[in-house]
Design an enzyme around this catalytic site. Structure first.
Site, PDB file in Angstrom:
ATOM      1  N   ASP A  33       0.849  -1.190   0.000  1.00  0.00           N
ATOM      2  CA  ASP A  33       0.000   0.000   0.000  1.00  0.00           C
ATOM      3  C   ASP A  33       0.888   1.245   0.000  1.00  0.00           C
ATOM      4  O   ASP A  33       1.892   1.314   0.707  1.00  0.00           O
ATOM      5  CB  ASP A  33      -0.908  -0.013   1.234  1.00  0.00           C
ATOM      6  CG  ASP A  33      -2.071   0.958   1.104  1.00  0.00           C
ATOM      7  OD1 ASP A  33      -3.224   0.498   1.033  1.00  0.00           O
ATOM      8  OD2 ASP A  33      -1.829   2.183   1.074  1.00  0.00           O
ATOM      9  N   HIS A 102     -10.024  -5.256  -3.335  1.00  0.00           N
ATOM     10  CA  HIS A 102      -8.687  -5.522  -2.807  1.00  0.00           C
ATOM     11  C   HIS A 102      -8.814  -6.017  -1.367  1.00  0.00           C
ATOM     12  O   HIS A 102      -9.683  -5.570  -0.619  1.00  0.00           O
ATOM     13  CB  HIS A 102      -7.796  -4.280  -2.865  1.00  0.00           C
ATOM     14  CG  HIS A 102      -8.462  -3.043  -2.353  1.00  0.00           C
ATOM     15  ND1 HIS A 102      -9.404  -2.350  -3.072  1.00  0.00           N
ATOM     16  CD2 HIS A 102      -8.330  -2.366  -1.181  1.00  0.00           C
ATOM     17  CE1 HIS A 102      -9.827  -1.320  -2.382  1.00  0.00           C
ATOM     18  NE2 HIS A 102      -9.184  -1.306  -1.215  1.00  0.00           N
TER      19      HIS A 102
HETATM   20  P1  5GP Z   1      -9.818   1.215   0.498  1.00  0.00           P
HETATM   21  O1  5GP Z   1      -9.974   2.513   1.254  1.00  0.00           O
HETATM   22  O2  5GP Z   1     -10.507   1.289  -0.857  1.00  0.00           O
HETATM   23  O3  5GP Z   1     -10.212  -0.006   1.266  1.00  0.00           O
HETATM   24  O4  5GP Z   1      -8.268   1.052   0.250  1.00  0.00           O
HETATM   25  C1  5GP Z   1      -7.601   1.638  -0.814  1.00  0.00           C
HETATM   26  C2  5GP Z   1      -6.137   1.580  -0.514  1.00  0.00           C
HETATM   27  O5  5GP Z   1      -5.439   1.818  -1.718  1.00  0.00           O
HETATM   28  C3  5GP Z   1      -5.664   2.621   0.495  1.00  0.00           C
HETATM   29  O6  5GP Z   1      -5.068   1.976   1.623  1.00  0.00           O
HETATM   30  C4  5GP Z   1      -4.663   3.464  -0.304  1.00  0.00           C
HETATM   31  O7  5GP Z   1      -3.555   3.883   0.485  1.00  0.00           O
HETATM   32  C5  5GP Z   1      -4.264   2.518  -1.419  1.00  0.00           C
HETATM   33  N1  5GP Z   1      -3.845   3.185  -2.640  1.00  0.00           N
HETATM   34  C6  5GP Z   1      -4.511   4.185  -3.275  1.00  0.00           C
HETATM   35  N2  5GP Z   1      -3.848   4.552  -4.381  1.00  0.00           N
HETATM   36  C7  5GP Z   1      -2.747   3.759  -4.442  1.00  0.00           C
HETATM   37  C8  5GP Z   1      -1.668   3.674  -5.378  1.00  0.00           C
HETATM   38  O8  5GP Z   1      -1.576   4.398  -6.373  1.00  0.00           O
HETATM   39  N3  5GP Z   1      -0.707   2.740  -5.123  1.00  0.00           N
HETATM   40  C9  5GP Z   1      -0.772   1.914  -4.034  1.00  0.00           C
HETATM   41  N4  5GP Z   1       0.231   1.027  -3.888  1.00  0.00           N
HETATM   42  N5  5GP Z   1      -1.777   1.971  -3.144  1.00  0.00           N
HETATM   43  C10 5GP Z   1      -2.752   2.893  -3.348  1.00  0.00           C
END
Ligand code: 5GP
Length: 116
Positions: A33, A102
């Site tokens: 992440d 994810h």
């Molecule tokens: P959600 O909030 O949808 O459950 O988690 C999305 C996750 O994606 C977050 O923890 C955020 O830090 C991660 N994330 C968002 N954009 C990117 C990116 O461009 N690269 C990576 N490696 N992680 C990302």
């Protein structure tokens, strides 16, 4: 962004944007992440761009969903952690911000319960 635009995770799968990749196979990819919430914070992402667990489950992808969990365990094990947490946020109200399914894998600190 148009609805059919590739997600940020599809762009990582395509190597259009960089990521620290820990695992890849025909079904999924696992990478760090970009904004880690624990010493280990990996995302396990299916290559098929299902928006959410709800969508992937509705499509009957039970075997692939199980595979994501097997890879989540492998990532934690290979990083040296026996204790870890897996999280799938489904829907904006549950904290989902990237609408490409994810599995978060978190380890390396005390993880409170219940989660916020
Ligand atoms: P959600 O909030 O949808 O459950 O988690 C999305 C996750 O994606 C977050 O923890 C955020 O830090 C991660 N994330 C968002 N954009 C990117 C990116 O461009 N690269 C990576 N490696 N992680 C990302």
């Amino acid at each position: 962004m148009a609805d059919d635009a590739p997600s940020i995770f599809t762009r990582i799968i395509r190597r259009e944007i960089p990521a620290s990749i820990r695992h890849e196979d025909d079904v999924c990819i696992a990478f760090d992440d970009v904004d880690p919430k624990a010493p280990l914070h990996v995302l396990v992402v299916p290559k098929e761009p299902f928006a959410s667990l709800r969508d992937m489950a509705a499509d009957g992808k039970a075997a692939s969903l199980g595979h994501l969990m097997v890879v989540a365990d492998r990532v934690a094990k290979e990083a040296g952690y026996d204790d870890y947490r897996t999280v799938i946020n489904t829907g904006a109200g549950a904290g989902q911000t990237v609408f490409h399914l994810h599995v978060h894998v978190l380890a390396g600190r005390d993880l409170g319960w219940p989660p916020g």
